[in-house]
Design an enzyme around this catalytic site. Sequence first.
Site, PDB file in Angstrom:
ATOM      1  N   ASP A 207       0.825  -1.197   0.000  1.00  0.00           N
ATOM      2  CA  ASP A 207       0.000   0.000   0.000  1.00  0.00           C
ATOM      3  C   ASP A 207       0.866   1.256   0.000  1.00  0.00           C
ATOM      4  O   ASP A 207       1.899   1.314   0.680  1.00  0.00           O
ATOM      5  CB  ASP A 207      -0.899  -0.020   1.241  1.00  0.00           C
ATOM      6  N   GLU A 249      13.571 -15.650  -2.110  1.00  0.00           N
ATOM      7  CA  GLU A 249      13.816 -16.787  -1.224  1.00  0.00           C
ATOM      8  C   GLU A 249      12.592 -17.700  -1.143  1.00  0.00           C
ATOM      9  O   GLU A 249      12.710 -18.926  -1.066  1.00  0.00           O
ATOM     10  CB  GLU A 249      14.186 -16.260   0.156  1.00  0.00           C
TER      11      GLU A 249
END
Length: 526
Positions: A207, A249
């Site tokens: 956001d 990852e």
Amino acid sequence: MGQPTPASHHADWWRSAVIYQVYVRSFSDGDGDGTGDLAGVRARLPYLADLGVDALWFTPWYLSPMKDGGYDVADYRAIDPAFGTLAEAEKLIAEALQLGIRTIVDIVPNHVSDQHPWFRSALRGGPERELFHFRAGRGAGGELPPNGWRSQFGGPAWTRVADGSWYLHLFAPEQPDLDWSHPAVRREHEDILRFWLERGVAGVRIDSAALLVKDPRLPDFLEGRDPHPYVDRDELHDIYRSWRAIADEFGAVFVGEVWLPDSERFARYLRPDELHTAFNFSFMTCPWDAGRLRRSVDETLAEHAPVGAPATWVLCNHDVTRTVTRYGRADTGFDFATKAFGTPADLALGTRRARAAALLSLALPGAVYVYQGEELGLPEAEIPLDRIQDPMHFRSGGTDPGRDGCRVPLPWTAGAPHAGFGGEPWLPQPADWSAYAADRQSADPHSMLSLYREAIRLRPAFGDGPLTWLPAPDGVLAFRREAAICLVNLGDTPADLPAPSELLLTSGPLHTDGRLPKDTAVWLRA
């Protein structure tokens, strides 16, 4: 043609995905208390699977006082009790994935709730005060804000506290801005990312992604000053590079809410070591005009091309007037603050255009976001003044009607109490809401819901190839991608279809002579 392969089955699913935005509070109420919840979402997963979406983006479901619809977060590691529990969220993530639907969560890094433990300690003079922007005021007695910055919701961006100092909030006073120059703020958000990625979410929506970093001097804002004191600061890119390492990852995807007029600056957020995608607001804010829409498509594809990022397309979200109402305004264009609800003729016009726009957006290269209720053709709802909850309305002194009109709880069952949403909804539903109910539309092959289902099913016909514009008369958009063609008639006269071609899908009936009527779109196999 055979059964198309959903984007969710591909390794790079996010590059061409259809992502459904869930505003939990208004989606489906599973426990009958009038507030949508995770139990309601879990019960509707078969509906979402039938719709054919690849992922769900959940607006904040965290513990929150709900002063801004959940974007004032008190605890990122807890689900708000109104929605359910962390265990339920984990079940939802797993159950959706079993249906081939991934989950994207919403992170609000610019600010927290004033009920967050950090801020409560800061107000008591604790060491967490360093994690926010506290400053002395101006004037002889410090009675004036530290600078002239304005809140996104109206009014000053500063609030004074008991000890006489002021704190910064670019949004509501209940949303104090964090100081991203402090290492503890960065560590905490990296831990939050890992917390949710370890629970199986496939991505994160960020956001207000371009607002985090402020000029430490907090200077007054002057129009045209470069760099801006709090928008698109260069220091942001180091933050997102560290986030991208975490995403890689886990094999996760990041999408940023980035509002920037400079296409070159915008593209910097999409470099290979930063965010994967960003929302495209220019397309959403275009009026129903062929030239303007084509220019938006061209500019969007051009600004993404240098960094190899896919474009995203969206017609509506939880912050803007719904598409049917917006497109029913003839040529008035887009205006956040105007909620012209329209006559029946306006809604009929808006519905025709919204159906055509759905086929346009779903045919474009990249990912598409569908805000809940758009697949039902919901118009903007008029909220009685005494029921409005959006802080934008109150901070504007009542001049801005706010965003509640696009957040009204969904209608699921025609004729049922509260249109099958659950208990008496937290925002009132219009009297005619049952006419839009999902069960009624599911049985109607000509409904908006049926159109969306079929369009999403057929969308892979456009493949992964680039967009090529085709010759077309004024007011008509025509393009090819691989073996499929999309035509949208925004003009005043019917348009001929190219021959030879095979009809795949139309947003409305063709003329008896086979031509494409105005405010109608068609998909063809060349």
